[in-house]
Motif scaffolding. Structure first.
Motif, PDB file in Angstrom:
ATOM      1  N   GLY A 189     -20.872 -13.973 -23.691  1.00  0.00           N
ATOM      2  CA  GLY A 189     -19.569 -13.315 -23.626  1.00  0.00           C
ATOM      3  C   GLY A 189     -18.458 -14.271 -23.239  1.00  0.00           C
ATOM      4  N   ARG A 190     -17.241 -13.794 -23.316  1.00  0.00           N
ATOM      5  CA  ARG A 190     -16.058 -14.564 -22.947  1.00  0.00           C
ATOM      6  C   ARG A 190     -15.894 -14.483 -21.422  1.00  0.00           C
ATOM      7  NH1 ARG A 190     -10.378 -12.134 -24.594  1.00  0.00           N
ATOM      8  NH2 ARG A 190     -11.553 -10.454 -23.661  1.00  0.00           N
ATOM      9  N   PRO A 191     -15.916 -15.603 -20.718  1.00  0.00           N
ATOM     10  CA  PRO A 191     -15.907 -15.569 -19.253  1.00  0.00           C
ATOM     11  C   PRO A 191     -14.531 -15.456 -18.601  1.00  0.00           C
ATOM     12  CG  PRO A 191     -16.280 -17.792 -20.002  1.00  0.00           C
ATOM     13  CD  PRO A 191     -16.195 -16.934 -21.235  1.00  0.00           C
ATOM     14  N   SER A 192     -13.476 -15.153 -19.352  1.00  0.00           N
ATOM     15  CA  SER A 192     -12.147 -14.976 -18.754  1.00  0.00           C
ATOM     16  C   SER A 192     -11.191 -14.383 -19.780  1.00  0.00           C
ATOM     17  CB  SER A 192     -11.604 -16.319 -18.252  1.00  0.00           C
ATOM     18  OG  SER A 192     -11.402 -17.192 -19.351  1.00  0.00           O
ATOM     19  N   GLY A 193      -9.968 -14.071 -19.322  1.00  0.00           N
ATOM     20  CA  GLY A 193      -8.916 -13.623 -20.223  1.00  0.00           C
ATOM     21  C   GLY A 193      -8.867 -12.131 -20.500  1.00  0.00           C
ATOM     22  N   TYR A 194      -9.278 -11.304 -19.551  1.00  0.00           N
ATOM     23  CA  TYR A 194      -9.265  -9.849 -19.745  1.00  0.00           C
ATOM     24  C   TYR A 194      -8.011  -9.237 -19.131  1.00  0.00           C
ATOM     25  CZ  TYR A 194     -14.072 -10.465 -21.153  1.00  0.00           C
ATOM     26  OH  TYR A 194     -15.193 -10.879 -21.813  1.00  0.00           O
ATOM     27  N   ARG A 195      -7.540  -8.140 -19.711  1.00  0.00           N
ATOM     28  CA  ARG A 195      -6.418  -7.380 -19.169  1.00  0.00           C
ATOM     29  C   ARG A 195      -6.912  -6.391 -18.124  1.00  0.00           C
ATOM     30  NH1 ARG A 195      -4.966  -2.504 -20.305  1.00  0.00           N
ATOM     31  NH2 ARG A 195      -6.203  -2.408 -22.198  1.00  0.00           N
ATOM     32  N   THR A 196      -8.124  -5.844 -18.366  1.00  0.00           N
ATOM     33  CA  THR A 196      -8.714  -4.866 -17.448  1.00  0.00           C
ATOM     34  C   THR A 196     -10.192  -5.171 -17.278  1.00  0.00           C
ATOM     35  OG1 THR A 196      -7.187  -3.139 -18.216  1.00  0.00           O
ATOM     36  CG2 THR A 196      -9.177  -2.403 -17.074  1.00  0.00           C
ATOM     37  N   VAL A 197     -10.649  -5.118 -16.023  1.00  0.00           N
ATOM     38  CA  VAL A 197     -12.073  -5.197 -15.708  1.00  0.00           C
ATOM     39  C   VAL A 197     -12.425  -3.875 -15.045  1.00  0.00           C
ATOM     40  CG1 VAL A 197     -13.876  -6.416 -14.438  1.00  0.00           C
ATOM     41  CG2 VAL A 197     -11.961  -7.702 -15.420  1.00  0.00           C
ATOM     42  N   ARG A 198     -13.356  -3.139 -15.630  1.00  0.00           N
ATOM     43  CA  ARG A 198     -13.691  -1.774 -15.178  1.00  0.00           C
ATOM     44  C   ARG A 198     -15.155  -1.712 -14.747  1.00  0.00           C
ATOM     45  NH1 ARG A 198     -11.586   3.130 -16.165  1.00  0.00           N
ATOM     46  NH2 ARG A 198     -10.090   2.293 -17.648  1.00  0.00           N
ATOM     47  N   PHE A 199     -15.396  -1.116 -13.579  1.00  0.00           N
ATOM     48  CA  PHE A 199     -16.756  -0.904 -13.069  1.00  0.00           C
ATOM     49  C   PHE A 199     -16.866   0.564 -12.705  1.00  0.00           C
ATOM     50  CE2 PHE A 199     -20.008  -3.037  -9.930  1.00  0.00           C
ATOM     51  CZ  PHE A 199     -21.057  -2.440 -10.588  1.00  0.00           C
ATOM     52  N   ASN A 200     -17.615   1.330 -13.499  1.00  0.00           N
ATOM     53  CA  ASN A 200     -17.777   2.763 -13.265  1.00  0.00           C
ATOM     54  C   ASN A 200     -19.051   3.044 -12.479  1.00  0.00           C
ATOM     55  OD1 ASN A 200     -15.468   3.459 -14.714  1.00  0.00           O
ATOM     56  ND2 ASN A 200     -16.574   3.557 -16.642  1.00  0.00           N
ATOM     57  N   PHE A 201     -18.901   3.683 -11.370  1.00  0.00           N
ATOM     58  CA  PHE A 201     -20.016   4.179 -10.567  1.00  0.00           C
ATOM     59  C   PHE A 201     -21.044   3.097 -10.233  1.00  0.00           C
ATOM     60  CE2 PHE A 201     -18.468   7.589 -13.397  1.00  0.00           C
ATOM     61  CZ  PHE A 201     -17.776   8.302 -12.437  1.00  0.00           C
ATOM     62  N   SER A 206     -22.759  -0.710 -17.582  1.00  0.00           N
ATOM     63  CA  SER A 206     -22.382   0.422 -18.423  1.00  0.00           C
ATOM     64  C   SER A 206     -23.433   1.514 -18.594  1.00  0.00           C
ATOM     65  CB  SER A 206     -21.942  -0.099 -19.785  1.00  0.00           C
ATOM     66  OG  SER A 206     -20.825  -0.963 -19.615  1.00  0.00           O
ATOM     67  N   GLY A 207     -24.475   1.536 -17.795  1.00  0.00           N
ATOM     68  CA  GLY A 207     -25.468   2.616 -17.872  1.00  0.00           C
ATOM     69  C   GLY A 207     -26.071   2.726 -19.257  1.00  0.00           C
ATOM     70  N   TYR A 258     -19.985   6.243 -21.745  1.00  0.00           N
ATOM     71  CA  TYR A 258     -18.565   6.254 -21.350  1.00  0.00           C
ATOM     72  C   TYR A 258     -17.760   5.348 -22.279  1.00  0.00           C
ATOM     73  CZ  TYR A 258     -14.212   5.140 -19.095  1.00  0.00           C
ATOM     74  OH  TYR A 258     -12.881   4.931 -18.858  1.00  0.00           O
ATOM     75  N   GLU A 259     -18.267   4.155 -22.489  1.00  0.00           N
ATOM     76  CA  GLU A 259     -17.571   3.177 -23.311  1.00  0.00           C
ATOM     77  C   GLU A 259     -17.450   3.667 -24.758  1.00  0.00           C
ATOM     78  OE1 GLU A 259     -19.066   1.495 -19.661  1.00  0.00           O
ATOM     79  OE2 GLU A 259     -20.081   2.635 -21.218  1.00  0.00           O
ATOM     80  N   LEU A 260     -18.503   4.291 -25.262  1.00  0.00           N
ATOM     81  CA  LEU A 260     -18.471   4.843 -26.610  1.00  0.00           C
ATOM     82  C   LEU A 260     -17.433   5.961 -26.698  1.00  0.00           C
ATOM     83  CD1 LEU A 260     -19.505   4.969 -29.472  1.00  0.00           C
ATOM     84  CD2 LEU A 260     -21.382   6.417 -28.666  1.00  0.00           C
ATOM     85  N   SER A 261     -17.394   6.833 -25.718  1.00  0.00           N
ATOM     86  CA  SER A 261     -16.400   7.917 -25.708  1.00  0.00           C
ATOM     87  C   SER A 261     -14.982   7.358 -25.684  1.00  0.00           C
ATOM     88  CB  SER A 261     -16.599   8.822 -24.488  1.00  0.00           C
ATOM     89  OG  SER A 261     -17.800   9.525 -24.594  1.00  0.00           O
ATOM     90  N   GLN A 264     -35.862   1.902 -22.676  1.00  0.00           N
ATOM     91  CA  GLN A 264     -36.903   2.685 -22.016  1.00  0.00           C
ATOM     92  C   GLN A 264     -36.303   3.701 -21.051  1.00  0.00           C
ATOM     93  OE1 GLN A 264     -39.078  -0.486 -20.169  1.00  0.00           O
ATOM     94  NE2 GLN A 264     -40.274  -0.955 -22.013  1.00  0.00           N
ATOM     95  N   ARG A 265     -35.208   3.362 -20.430  1.00  0.00           N
ATOM     96  CA  ARG A 265     -34.601   4.197 -19.396  1.00  0.00           C
ATOM     97  C   ARG A 265     -33.742   5.331 -19.962  1.00  0.00           C
ATOM     98  NH1 ARG A 265     -31.924   1.482 -14.326  1.00  0.00           N
ATOM     99  NH2 ARG A 265     -34.103   1.440 -13.807  1.00  0.00           N
ATOM    100  N   TYR A 266     -32.988   5.066 -21.031  1.00  0.00           N
ATOM    101  CA  TYR A 266     -32.022   6.034 -21.542  1.00  0.00           C
ATOM    102  C   TYR A 266     -32.327   6.403 -22.990  1.00  0.00           C
ATOM    103  CZ  TYR A 266     -29.199   4.369 -17.586  1.00  0.00           C
ATOM    104  OH  TYR A 266     -28.741   4.030 -16.349  1.00  0.00           O
ATOM    105  N   ALA A 267     -32.508   7.681 -23.260  1.00  0.00           N
ATOM    106  CA  ALA A 267     -32.850   8.154 -24.607  1.00  0.00           C
ATOM    107  C   ALA A 267     -31.747   7.856 -25.623  1.00  0.00           C
ATOM    108  CB  ALA A 267     -33.142   9.656 -24.578  1.00  0.00           C
ATOM    109  N   THR A 268     -30.498   7.885 -25.197  1.00  0.00           N
ATOM    110  CA  THR A 268     -29.371   7.706 -26.124  1.00  0.00           C
ATOM    111  C   THR A 268     -28.854   6.272 -26.186  1.00  0.00           C
ATOM    112  OG1 THR A 268     -27.819   8.298 -24.381  1.00  0.00           O
ATOM    113  CG2 THR A 268     -28.592  10.087 -25.821  1.00  0.00           C
ATOM    114  N   PHE A 269     -29.447   5.385 -25.408  1.00  0.00           N
ATOM    115  CA  PHE A 269     -28.933   4.018 -25.305  1.00  0.00           C
ATOM    116  C   PHE A 269     -28.851   3.301 -26.656  1.00  0.00           C
ATOM    117  CE2 PHE A 269     -29.941  -0.488 -25.142  1.00  0.00           C
ATOM    118  CZ  PHE A 269     -28.824  -0.963 -24.477  1.00  0.00           C
ATOM    119  N   ALA A 270     -29.942   3.275 -27.418  1.00  0.00           N
ATOM    120  CA  ALA A 270     -29.982   2.516 -28.680  1.00  0.00           C
ATOM    121  C   ALA A 270     -28.912   3.004 -29.657  1.00  0.00           C
ATOM    122  CB  ALA A 270     -31.372   2.591 -29.307  1.00  0.00           C
TER     123      ALA A 270
END
Length: 146
Positions: free
Chosen positions: A76-88, A7-8, A12-15, A39-45
């Motif tokens: 995390g929960r290792p199964s049972g999702y309706r959607t699995v999303r991988f952005n970029f 999720s970088g 995106y997820e927050l939006s 350390q990598r992203y200023a807005t991450f925290a």
């Protein structure tokens, strides 16, 4: 629920949560650990703070090629999702467009699709795996972009 991979900075997820686009339970994952991402992203925290406050489940050190195993290890929960999303998706190696870059990304995406298929909810025939790629070379030249 919806599982977001790699999720970088979490923006995106927050939006998606703030806009109401994601109405199901949202699980947000990151490949790296929390300290490295801060350390990598200023807005991450701030993004993660708000994601958690809005009820998202947040997990670190989750590998897109070994989702069930690394999600469980991260709590995390290792199964049972309706959607699995991988952005970029990014491998972080090789020069974009080089033979090494291309081979690494084809391998990453193949392993991701196999891994993600095992997480979809069995009772959910409309379950889906969503992949977003940049609409420019060399990303649009990957086999799954056709």
């Amino acid at each position: 629920g919806v599982l977001c991979i790699g999720s970088g900075d979490g923006s995106y997820e927050l939006s998606a949560l703030l806009s109401g686009a994601e109405r199901d339970s949202l699980t947000v994952t990151f490949y790296e650990d929390e300290t490295r991402l801060q350390q990598r992203y200023a807005t991450f925290a701030a993004n993660v703070l708000v994601l958690r406050a809005l009820g998202a489940s947040v997990h670190f050190r989750v590998d897109a090629t070994r989702l069930s195993e690394t999600l469980a290890r991260a709590g995390g929960r290792p199964s049972g999702y309706r959607t699995v999303r991988f952005n970029f998706p990014q491998c972080g190696c090789g020069f974009p467009g080089s033979a090494v870059w291309f081979a690494d990304h084809v391998e990453l995406l193949g392993k991701f699709f196999r891994s993600a298929a095992g997480l979809l909810q069995e009772a959910c025939p409309e379950g889906r795996v969503v992949l977003a790629l940049m609409d420019r070379a060399p990303y649009c030249e990957l086999p799954c972009a056709q």
